[in-house]
Design a protein around this motif. Sequence first.
Motif, PDB file in Angstrom:
ATOM      1  N   LEU B  12       0.859  -1.183   0.000  1.00  7.57           N
ATOM      2  CA  LEU B  12       0.000   0.000   0.000  1.00  7.57           C
ATOM      3  C   LEU B  12       0.896   1.233   0.000  1.00  7.57           C
ATOM      4  N   LEU B  13       0.716   2.073  -1.024  1.00  8.57           N
ATOM      5  CA  LEU B  13       1.483   3.327  -1.098  1.00  8.57           C
ATOM      6  C   LEU B  13       0.559   4.473  -0.686  1.00  8.57           C
ATOM      7  N   VAL B  14       0.943   5.216   0.390  1.00  3.66           N
ATOM      8  CA  VAL B  14       0.156   6.368   0.823  1.00  3.66           C
ATOM      9  C   VAL B  14       0.948   7.622   0.431  1.00  3.66           C
ATOM     10  N   GLU B  15       0.442   8.321  -0.599  1.00  2.00           N
ATOM     11  CA  GLU B  15       1.201   9.440  -1.171  1.00  2.00           C
ATOM     12  C   GLU B  15       0.235  10.350  -1.909  1.00  2.00           C
ATOM     13  N   ASP B  16       0.382  11.657  -1.748  1.00  2.00           N
ATOM     14  CA  ASP B  16      -0.594  12.552  -2.366  1.00  2.00           C
ATOM     15  C   ASP B  16      -0.109  13.170  -3.667  1.00  2.00           C
ATOM     16  N   ASN B  17       1.197  13.285  -3.839  1.00  2.00           N
ATOM     17  CA  ASN B  17       1.723  13.965  -5.020  1.00  2.00           C
ATOM     18  C   ASN B  17       1.737  13.014  -6.220  1.00  2.00           C
ATOM     19  N   ILE B  37       0.474  -3.371  -6.143  1.00  2.00           N
ATOM     20  CA  ILE B  37       0.537  -2.098  -5.413  1.00  2.00           C
ATOM     21  C   ILE B  37      -0.780  -1.375  -5.517  1.00  2.00           C
ATOM     22  N   ARG B  38      -1.220  -0.847  -4.391  1.00  2.00           N
ATOM     23  CA  ARG B  38      -2.416  -0.026  -4.357  1.00  2.00           C
ATOM     24  C   ARG B  38      -2.025   1.338  -3.780  1.00  2.00           C
ATOM     25  N   VAL B  39      -2.712   2.370  -4.298  1.00  2.00           N
ATOM     26  CA  VAL B  39      -2.334   3.738  -3.909  1.00  2.00           C
ATOM     27  C   VAL B  39      -3.526   4.465  -3.294  1.00  2.00           C
ATOM     28  N   VAL B  40      -3.328   5.089  -2.153  1.00  2.00           N
ATOM     29  CA  VAL B  40      -4.332   6.009  -1.603  1.00  2.00           C
ATOM     30  C   VAL B  40      -3.689   7.383  -1.476  1.00  2.00           C
ATOM     31  N   ARG B  41      -4.549   8.453  -1.629  1.00  2.00           N
ATOM     32  CA  ARG B  41      -3.975   9.784  -1.813  1.00  2.00           C
ATOM     33  C   ARG B  41      -4.032  10.701  -0.589  1.00  2.00           C
ATOM     34  N   ALA B  59     -11.142  -4.487   0.862  1.00  2.00           N
ATOM     35  CA  ALA B  59      -9.731  -4.240   0.558  1.00  2.00           C
ATOM     36  C   ALA B  59      -8.826  -5.325   1.116  1.00  2.00           C
ATOM     37  N   PRO B  60      -7.758  -5.633   0.376  1.00  2.00           N
ATOM     38  CA  PRO B  60      -6.828  -6.657   0.868  1.00  2.00           C
ATOM     39  C   PRO B  60      -5.972  -6.103   2.006  1.00  2.00           C
ATOM     40  N   ARG B  61      -5.446  -6.981   2.809  1.00  2.00           N
ATOM     41  CA  ARG B  61      -4.545  -6.558   3.890  1.00  2.00           C
ATOM     42  C   ARG B  61      -3.149  -6.450   3.292  1.00  2.00           C
ATOM     43  N   PRO B  62      -2.523  -5.235   3.356  1.00  2.00           N
ATOM     44  CA  PRO B  62      -1.194  -5.106   2.745  1.00  2.00           C
ATOM     45  C   PRO B  62      -0.123  -5.824   3.552  1.00  2.00           C
ATOM     46  N   VAL B  64       3.108  -4.708   3.301  1.00  2.00           N
ATOM     47  CA  VAL B  64       3.979  -3.598   3.696  1.00  2.00           C
ATOM     48  C   VAL B  64       3.270  -2.291   3.329  1.00  2.00           C
ATOM     49  N   ILE B  65       3.425  -1.262   4.187  1.00  2.00           N
ATOM     50  CA  ILE B  65       2.853   0.051   3.884  1.00  2.00           C
ATOM     51  C   ILE B  65       4.000   1.030   3.630  1.00  2.00           C
ATOM     52  N   LEU B  66       3.962   1.718   2.482  1.00  2.00           N
ATOM     53  CA  LEU B  66       4.913   2.806   2.215  1.00  2.00           C
ATOM     54  C   LEU B  66       4.178   4.110   2.501  1.00  2.00           C
ATOM     55  N   LEU B  67       4.636   4.849   3.517  1.00  2.00           N
ATOM     56  CA  LEU B  67       3.854   5.974   4.030  1.00  2.00           C
ATOM     57  C   LEU B  67       4.612   7.299   3.927  1.00  2.00           C
ATOM     58  N   ASP B  68       3.993   8.222   3.211  1.00  2.00           N
ATOM     59  CA  ASP B  68       4.531   9.590   3.183  1.00  2.00           C
ATOM     60  C   ASP B  68       4.074  10.293   4.463  1.00  2.00           C
ATOM     61  N   LEU B  69       4.802  11.328   4.904  1.00  2.00           N
ATOM     62  CA  LEU B  69       4.402  12.015   6.144  1.00  2.00           C
ATOM     63  C   LEU B  69       3.503  13.206   5.871  1.00  2.00           C
ATOM     64  N   ASN B  70       3.835  13.957   4.828  1.00  2.00           N
ATOM     65  CA  ASN B  70       3.105  15.182   4.529  1.00  2.00           C
ATOM     66  C   ASN B  70       1.878  14.856   3.673  1.00  2.00           C
ATOM     67  N   LEU B  71       0.746  14.610   4.361  1.00  2.00           N
ATOM     68  CA  LEU B  71      -0.465  14.163   3.667  1.00  2.00           C
ATOM     69  C   LEU B  71      -1.639  15.061   4.008  1.00  2.00           C
TER      70      LEU B  71
END
Lengths: 541, 147
Positions: B12-17, B37-41, B59-62, B64-71
């Motif tokens: 799971l990629l958490v990223e807004d840009n 890979i799934r993306v949430v904004r 939704a599937p259980r990820p 690994v989560i890749l997490l941006d801080l500035n969201l």
Amino acid sequence: MGPAGKTHEELRREIEDLRARLQEAEETLRAIRSGEVDALVVSGPQGEQVYTLKGADHTYRVLIEEMKEGAATLTVDGTILYANSRLAEMLRTPLEKVIGSSVHRFVEQPHQQMGQALLQQGKQGAAKGELTLRAEDGAQVPVLASVSPLRMQGAPVLCMVVTDLTEQKRYEEIVAAERLARSILDQAAQAIVVCDETGRIIRASHTARQLCGQNPMLQPFDAVFPLQVAAQPERAVGGPFSLVDVLRGERLRDIEVCLTLRDGQVRSLLLSAGPLLGAQGEVLGCVVTLTDITERRRAERELERQARELARSNAELEQFAYIASHDLQEPLRTVGSFVELLARRYRGKLDEDADDFIEFIVDGAARMQRLIENLLAYSRVTTKGREFQPADCTAALGQAVVNLQLAIQQSGAVVTNDDLPTVMADEAQLVQLFQNLVDNAIKFRREEPPRVHVSAEQGEGEWVFRVRDNGIGIDPGFFHRIFQMLQRWHGRGDYPGAGIGLALCKKIAERHGGRIWVESKLGKGSTFSFAIPFEGAGRNG
Amino acid sequence: MGERMSEPPEVLLVEDNPADIRLTLEALKECRFEHNIRVVRDGLEATSFLFRRGRYVGAPRPSVILLDLNLPKKNGHEVLREVKGDENLKRIPVVVLTISRLHEDILRSYNLHANSYIIKPVRVERLVVVMKSIGEFWFDVTTLPPE
């Protein structure tokens, strides 16, 4: 029977007779002294004899006794033959003791010679001189003495007239003191006001009169000068000023007060005041001095305003530089990243032009990236600076060398140093300072491997560091430009760098209260020096 | 590992840009390891996805989560707190992937039990290396908790 066979009755008559003659003689002496008599008839064995007192005309004798001056006749060696009672009075000595004494006995020590000279001159003709006599009780009597020869039969005699100048001297002193006071009051740049014990103005200087714009004489000070005490940090209370405390003997020094003039203008004044003391230390009134500081205050306020404005605009500019460069980073990253991706995937797959274009974009983006990073670093010197702490410069240089390891290896540079001191500094910035200077020395090298030596010596209140290299040197015409931001003196291709390193060094040195400069000759290497004060006098934090 | 071979790991990629999303996807593509890979904004989307709320019910259980801080809506640290505070989700490794170098961001992330903190490299070349390392470490070297 008495002696000589006289009877008791004869002896008694003889005594009566002698007593009468004695009384007559004393009468005569007194009369001679007072000038009542100008001739004597003396009975003697040769019959009665007339003695005329030479020159002793009754009128003159009276005159001499009555005049304000002391008068005497002297022998040429100064023995007083005759003196009037005024002289005896001046000398506070009984007349009997004055007559027969030497006149020099009565002259004050420092004037002895003058006294002698006066008598010498007096023998020839009239002579005058001011000298000080010493009375019997030690009192000093300033006098004007006139000596002239008296034509008399027999031995030469001098006539001396002594005028007491005590009163005159005192008067002269008073006049001089008054003249001085008037000069001070007329010329003083300050307003000076003298008040009596009730607070009424009895003297006022020219400036004081101008300041109040009216005739202040005999008016109450507080009414003529309605002063307001300015609220000051050390004197929280403002409000109207009053002379009351000063008239009780208090002294005031540099109190800031305001005076509203009749035309509405407000003047800032510094007031000092103290008691006017009499001879016995009693308070007779007070003296007030007012110094007009309106212009000074105005200038100070203007200066303060400008300083605040400057600080504000500086801070704003720094903040702007920081935010701008920070926010510029993001879009630039995007451009940089995707053009890099483009190059990775499509270099050689499009045509030659496309490859060139991609290359230019990659290069431009990379340069801009460095530029922004440097701008950020530059603005961080003040916005993100840390507190000063004791920092070991040898360690800081060591860290800088570690950071430059790659450049040092590639260039074959040798960096050496003397023992360096510990200074009050932001250590990270110190590392940056050394790093930029050593990096510069390596970048601007000649063919041979760079040699860089760092040394330090004590200057006046500061440590002076030197970074000496054997590089290409700098044209002295560029000295003033190299510490400015974004000034390059070499073509972009020849030497890498964004032209901010030395500007950063300058800013770091200045934040530490120091300075930076360069000495160099083209082709002969350069020495960059910077000074850091012992006590870290710069802006901490 | 054998069982997971058939089903590629969920990331799971958490990223807004959008540019960063695309760049991360491109870098991952170059790594050539199997993954979904799934993306949430934003942060709110991220927690909805993880807690399977609303449209993320299935939704599937990820893995690994890749997490941006500035969201937007909910920042990375808040997402981290919720994930690590949940009995069920706290075992999922969270890799913070951000441009922030601030010490307080790094410390705060680890204090909230982030499993790794990675500063996004500027160069794509490095980003590819980083993605490859993430893939190798979490899906090859590491044994993840059984579901």
